[in-house]
Write a protein that holds these residues in place. Structure first.
Motif, PDB file in Angstrom:
ATOM      1  N   VAL A   1       0.870  -1.175   0.000  1.00  0.00           N
ATOM      2  CA  VAL A   1       0.000   0.000   0.000  1.00  0.00           C
ATOM      3  C   VAL A   1       0.905   1.222   0.000  1.00  0.00           C
ATOM      4  N   TYR A   2       0.663   2.164  -0.911  1.00  0.00           N
ATOM      5  CA  TYR A   2       1.528   3.338  -1.009  1.00  0.00           C
ATOM      6  C   TYR A   2       0.691   4.584  -1.289  1.00  0.00           C
ATOM      7  N   GLY A   3       1.356   5.733  -1.243  1.00  0.00           N
ATOM      8  CA  GLY A   3       0.680   6.989  -1.551  1.00  0.00           C
ATOM      9  C   GLY A   3       0.217   7.718  -0.312  1.00  0.00           C
ATOM     10  N   GLY A   4      -0.296   8.933  -0.524  1.00  0.00           N
ATOM     11  CA  GLY A   4      -0.728   9.746   0.600  1.00  0.00           C
ATOM     12  C   GLY A   4       0.461  10.255   1.400  1.00  0.00           C
ATOM     13  N   LYS A   5       0.220  10.590   2.647  1.00  0.00           N
ATOM     14  CA  LYS A   5       1.277  11.123   3.513  1.00  0.00           C
ATOM     15  C   LYS A   5       1.989  10.043   4.314  1.00  0.00           C
ATOM     16  N   SER A   6       1.509   8.816   4.233  1.00  0.00           N
ATOM     17  CA  SER A   6       2.116   7.712   4.990  1.00  0.00           C
ATOM     18  C   SER A   6       3.144   6.978   4.150  1.00  0.00           C
ATOM     19  N   ALA A   7       4.053   6.307   4.812  1.00  0.00           N
ATOM     20  CA  ALA A   7       5.082   5.528   4.120  1.00  0.00           C
ATOM     21  C   ALA A   7       4.461   4.274   3.509  1.00  0.00           C
ATOM     22  N   PRO A   8       5.073   3.738   2.454  1.00  0.00           N
ATOM     23  CA  PRO A   8       4.590   2.481   1.888  1.00  0.00           C
ATOM     24  C   PRO A   8       4.558   1.390   2.950  1.00  0.00           C
ATOM     25  N   LYS A   9       3.551   0.513   2.851  1.00  0.00           N
ATOM     26  CA  LYS A   9       3.383  -0.536   3.849  1.00  0.00           C
ATOM     27  C   LYS A   9       3.236  -1.886   3.149  1.00  0.00           C
ATOM     28  N   SER A  10       4.023  -2.861   3.587  1.00  0.00           N
ATOM     29  CA  SER A  10       3.913  -4.226   3.054  1.00  0.00           C
ATOM     30  C   SER A  10       2.812  -4.963   3.809  1.00  0.00           C
ATOM     31  N   ILE A  11       1.930  -5.607   3.054  1.00  0.00           N
ATOM     32  CA  ILE A  11       0.802  -6.306   3.667  1.00  0.00           C
ATOM     33  C   ILE A  11       0.635  -7.681   3.029  1.00  0.00           C
ATOM     34  N   GLN A  12      -0.289  -8.463   3.560  1.00  0.00           N
ATOM     35  CA  GLN A  12      -0.616  -9.768   3.000  1.00  0.00           C
ATOM     36  C   GLN A  12      -2.122  -9.993   3.098  1.00  0.00           C
ATOM     37  N   LEU A  13      -2.663 -10.730   2.112  1.00  0.00           N
ATOM     38  CA  LEU A  13      -4.102 -10.973   2.044  1.00  0.00           C
ATOM     39  C   LEU A  13      -4.368 -12.438   1.720  1.00  0.00           C
ATOM     40  N   ASP A  14      -5.532 -12.911   2.138  1.00  0.00           N
ATOM     41  CA  ASP A  14      -5.930 -14.283   1.875  1.00  0.00           C
ATOM     42  C   ASP A  14      -6.223 -14.473   0.386  1.00  0.00           C
ATOM     43  N   HIS A  15      -5.567 -15.453  -0.238  1.00  0.00           N
ATOM     44  CA  HIS A  15      -5.685 -15.628  -1.679  1.00  0.00           C
ATOM     45  C   HIS A  15      -7.104 -15.986  -2.106  1.00  0.00           C
ATOM     46  N   GLU A  16      -7.746 -16.883  -1.401  1.00  0.00           N
ATOM     47  CA  GLU A  16      -9.080 -17.335  -1.804  1.00  0.00           C
ATOM     48  C   GLU A  16     -10.072 -16.181  -1.814  1.00  0.00           C
ATOM     49  N   LYS A  17     -10.042 -15.341  -0.779  1.00  0.00           N
ATOM     50  CA  LYS A  17     -10.974 -14.219  -0.698  1.00  0.00           C
ATOM     51  C   LYS A  17     -10.701 -13.185  -1.790  1.00  0.00           C
ATOM     52  N   ILE A  18      -9.421 -12.931  -2.048  1.00  0.00           N
ATOM     53  CA  ILE A  18      -9.070 -11.958  -3.078  1.00  0.00           C
ATOM     54  C   ILE A  18      -9.380 -12.509  -4.468  1.00  0.00           C
ATOM     55  N   TRP A  19      -9.172 -13.803  -4.665  1.00  0.00           N
ATOM     56  CA  TRP A  19      -9.510 -14.398  -5.961  1.00  0.00           C
ATOM     57  C   TRP A  19     -11.001 -14.249  -6.249  1.00  0.00           C
ATOM     58  N   LEU A  20     -11.832 -14.481  -5.250  1.00  0.00           N
ATOM     59  CA  LEU A  20     -13.274 -14.318  -5.419  1.00  0.00           C
ATOM     60  C   LEU A  20     -13.616 -12.851  -5.726  1.00  0.00           C
ATOM     61  N   ALA A  21     -12.976 -11.937  -5.007  1.00  0.00           N
ATOM     62  CA  ALA A  21     -13.225 -10.513  -5.241  1.00  0.00           C
ATOM     63  C   ALA A  21     -12.792 -10.099  -6.638  1.00  0.00           C
ATOM     64  N   SER A  22     -11.718 -10.701  -7.122  1.00  0.00           N
ATOM     65  CA  SER A  22     -11.175 -10.333  -8.438  1.00  0.00           C
ATOM     66  C   SER A  22     -12.070 -10.750  -9.594  1.00  0.00           C
ATOM     67  N   GLN A  23     -13.085 -11.560  -9.318  1.00  0.00           N
ATOM     68  CA  GLN A  23     -14.033 -11.960 -10.354  1.00  0.00           C
ATOM     69  C   GLN A  23     -15.104 -10.893 -10.574  1.00  0.00           C
ATOM     70  N   HIS A  24     -15.094  -9.860  -9.739  1.00  0.00           N
ATOM     71  CA  HIS A  24     -16.102  -8.799  -9.828  1.00  0.00           C
ATOM     72  C   HIS A  24     -15.479  -7.524 -10.388  1.00  0.00           C
ATOM     73  N   GLU A  25     -16.272  -6.800 -11.127  1.00  0.00           N
ATOM     74  CA  GLU A  25     -15.816  -5.573 -11.789  1.00  0.00           C
ATOM     75  C   GLU A  25     -15.362  -4.513 -10.795  1.00  0.00           C
ATOM     76  N   TRP A  26     -16.053  -4.424  -9.663  1.00  0.00           N
ATOM     77  CA  TRP A  26     -15.742  -3.375  -8.686  1.00  0.00           C
ATOM     78  C   TRP A  26     -14.316  -3.472  -8.167  1.00  0.00           C
ATOM     79  N   PHE A  27     -13.753  -4.650  -8.143  1.00  0.00           N
ATOM     80  CA  PHE A  27     -12.412  -4.859  -7.590  1.00  0.00           C
ATOM     81  C   PHE A  27     -11.372  -3.998  -8.308  1.00  0.00           C
ATOM     82  N   TYR A  28     -11.611  -3.726  -9.579  1.00  0.00           N
ATOM     83  CA  TYR A  28     -10.628  -3.026 -10.402  1.00  0.00           C
ATOM     84  C   TYR A  28     -10.875  -1.524 -10.519  1.00  0.00           C
ATOM     85  N   SER A  29     -12.062  -1.062 -10.168  1.00  0.00           N
ATOM     86  CA  SER A  29     -12.380   0.343 -10.438  1.00  0.00           C
ATOM     87  C   SER A  29     -13.022   1.085  -9.271  1.00  0.00           C
TER      88      SER A  29
END
Length: 217
Positions: free
Chosen positions: A32-60
């Protein structure tokens, strides 16, 4: 607030080895980057993100990304996929600032094509030259998509970028660059004529050379 939210947690391990270990555990490394905060390394659950990535809203859409219990509003800026596996390799999210205009691409939804003169005609081909468009707006005005009304589209007509009806507070930066950037979004062409012309050309090509010579004598 955003209508869409995702859960994440911070991570301290860096490097390719750490990222491989995460992927083997069905976890996606991200930043995660941008704004006034420093970049932050994160991790997310693959299955949940894969399901979200099947929807148009995820990208826009603006996403409420909850990291260790603290929420940040972000936009997806980049997603790296595996070349052939159903695997997301890495994600980049950019922080969104409420009063600061952002630029992003949103999908175009074409409506009422079947009710238009062009859509009802059997010999007309309606071509969508673009499926998404880059816009600029404040985060509060960001649409998930923009509708393009084709109800009046007829044979020979073209809908250009400048003719798209935009939501309040939204603009298309490309249109400020000159008339040559007012590109076609939808075109209604005669389809049957093109097919007939192609058939005539093929028929001419199939006439034997001996037959042509004989006709010329």
């Amino acid at each position: 607030m955003s209508e869409h939210s995702l859960q994440a947690s911070s991570r301290n391990d860096e490097g390719k080895g750490a990222s491989r270990r995460l992927r083997h555990a069905s976890v996606i490394p991200a930043i995660v980057y941008g704004g006034k905060s420093a970049p932050k390394s994160i991790q997310l659950d693959h299955e949940k993100i894969w399901l979200a990535s099947q929807h148009e809203w995820f990208y826009s859409s603006i996403i409420d990304l909850e990291i260790d219990g603290k929420s940040e509003q972000v936009l997806l800026r980049d997603m790296q996929r595996h070349p052939y596996k159903q695997l997301i390799m890495h994600l980049d999210f950019q922080r969104v600032t409420a009063g600061q205009a952002l630029r992003t691409r949103v999908p175009l939804h074409f409506i009422h094509e079947d009710k238009s003169p062009a859509g009802k005609a059997a010999d007309v081909v309606v071509t969508h030259e673009m499926n998404e468009v880059e816009i600029s707006c404040l985060p509060k005005n960001l649409p998930e998509f923009i509708e393009v009304d084709l109800s009046e589209l007829a044979l020979g007509q073209t809908i250009h970028l400048s003719e798209i009806k935009l939501p309040k507070g939204v603009e298309i930066p490309e249109l400020k660059l000159g008339k040559e950037h007012d590109v076609a979004v939808v075109v209604a062409r005669a389809g049957r004529v093109e097919v007939e012309e192609a058939s005539d050309e093929e028929a001419s090509a199939e006439v034997p050379a001996a037959k042509v010579e004989k006709d010329q004598e």
